[in-house]
Design a protein around this motif. Sequence first.
Motif, short mmCIF file in Angstrom:
data_model
loop_
_atom_site.label_atom_id
_atom_site.label_comp_id
_atom_site.label_asym_id
_atom_site.label_seq_id
_atom_site.Cartn_x
_atom_site.Cartn_y
_atom_site.Cartn_z
N HIS A 19 0.84 -1.19 0.00
CA HIS A 19 0.00 0.00 0.00
C HIS A 19 0.88 1.25 0.00
N VAL A 20 0.56 2.23 -0.84
CA VAL A 20 1.35 3.45 -0.94
C VAL A 20 0.85 4.46 0.10
N ASP A 21 1.74 4.85 1.01
CA ASP A 21 1.41 5.81 2.06
C ASP A 21 1.95 7.19 1.69
N LEU A 22 1.32 8.22 2.25
CA LEU A 22 1.73 9.60 2.02
C LEU A 22 1.93 10.31 3.35
N ALA A 23 2.93 11.19 3.40
CA ALA A 23 3.19 11.95 4.62
C ALA A 23 3.68 13.34 4.25
N PHE A 24 3.43 14.29 5.15
CA PHE A 24 3.86 15.68 4.94
C PHE A 24 4.20 16.30 6.29
N ARG A 25 5.21 17.16 6.30
CA ARG A 25 5.58 17.88 7.52
C ARG A 25 6.06 19.29 7.17
N TYR A 26 5.57 20.25 7.95
CA TYR A 26 6.04 21.63 7.86
C TYR A 26 6.63 22.01 9.21
N SER A 27 7.84 22.58 9.20
CA SER A 27 8.49 23.00 10.45
C SER A 27 9.09 24.38 10.27
N HIS A 28 9.16 25.11 11.39
CA HIS A 28 9.67 26.49 11.33
C HIS A 28 10.11 26.90 12.73
N SER A 29 10.93 27.94 12.78
CA SER A 29 11.39 28.52 14.04
C SER A 29 11.00 29.98 14.08
N VAL A 30 10.35 30.38 15.17
CA VAL A 30 9.94 31.77 15.36
C VAL A 30 10.44 32.20 16.74
N GLY A 31 11.51 32.97 16.77
CA GLY A 31 12.07 33.38 18.04
C GLY A 31 12.56 32.18 18.83
N LEU A 32 12.04 32.01 20.04
CA LEU A 32 12.44 30.90 20.91
C LEU A 32 11.64 29.64 20.66
N LEU A 33 10.68 29.70 19.74
CA LEU A 33 9.76 28.58 19.51
C LEU A 33 10.10 27.84 18.22
N ASP A 34 10.27 26.52 18.33
CA ASP A 34 10.40 25.62 17.17
C ASP A 34 9.14 24.76 17.13
N PHE A 35 8.50 24.66 15.97
CA PHE A 35 7.26 23.88 15.90
C PHE A 35 7.18 23.13 14.58
N GLY A 36 6.33 22.11 14.57
CA GLY A 36 6.12 21.32 13.37
C GLY A 36 4.67 20.88 13.25
N LEU A 37 4.17 20.85 12.03
CA LEU A 37 2.83 20.34 11.71
C LEU A 37 3.01 19.17 10.75
N SER A 38 2.33 18.06 11.01
CA SER A 38 2.54 16.87 10.19
C SER A 38 1.22 16.19 9.87
N ALA A 39 1.25 15.41 8.79
CA ALA A 39 0.09 14.62 8.38
C ALA A 39 0.57 13.31 7.79
N PHE A 40 -0.20 12.25 8.03
CA PHE A 40 0.14 10.92 7.51
C PHE A 40 -1.15 10.21 7.14
N VAL A 41 -1.15 9.57 5.96
CA VAL A 41 -2.28 8.76 5.51
C VAL A 41 -1.73 7.45 4.98
#
Length: 297
Positions: free
Chosen positions: A198-220
Amino acid sequence: MRFGLAIAGPVLMAAAGAGAQILEFSGDASLQARWYPESPAFPGQRSSTGGLVVEPTLYGDIAPSASLTVTALYRYDSADSRRTHADLREAYFLTHGDWGENSWELRLGLDRVFWGVAELHNLVDVVNQLDLVEHPRDRPKLGQPMVHLTVSGDWGIAESFLLPYHRKRTFPGRSGRLRSSLPINDDGRYESGAEERHVDLAFRYSHSVGLLDFGLSAFVGTSREPSFLLGRQSEPSSAIDAPAILAVGRDEPVVDAGWGEPVPYYEQIRQFGFDAQLTTESWLYKMEAVHQTLKHI
């Protein structure tokens, strides 16, 4: 107890046109031993084991903007035959370049990817399968076939993944000391008719803003974390509804005499994740959260 040896060095450096082609070899080799002061809980287990681990890495620059990396692992274990195994942790072609004011990178082959910020348990980390026969707590990963495209700029980093093949989780055998109450069957079953292909898909966006590092991700796609089926039923197509099957929670199968060996069952899921780390002078504040639903097919 562990005795190890690390080796590294260039194997070949040859002038080629305007640049140089470099082939480098490095790796680790170690002898390992375990001793358990407590008596074994189950028949066939030993109080001590010994083993050998070899993990070589080969890296080569094949063009000014392209390289090849291969990392293999071989382990021999004197007690558990399932723990004696070999795996390609990495075997990928990497190329990169510029796209306007942005940079891009493309990886093709087997690779290991890490998502998240927590040390003990990463809820958002869903790309690679775990190699539990290696270690139940360190959570080492099997190599995952993938097409991995990364685009980065001042706006952050965007990563897209196409995952054409699913790898089953490894589990200790009957002789393994660090196993569940019931030995887990080597065979796995899948909700998808395509099974491991089965072919799976994934995506992630990450960024740094000042003292904060964060990431948003999706997987199907196919879950890396299995549920378990217990019983005599052998047909995957009717495993869910059959009264002789008991589907239990993830991570640890329920012990019930007469059910037989638990069989891993890999469901289709959708998962959306968020991770963040706030860095201050004295403290690191970390967070991981996911929303996961079953994707019935």
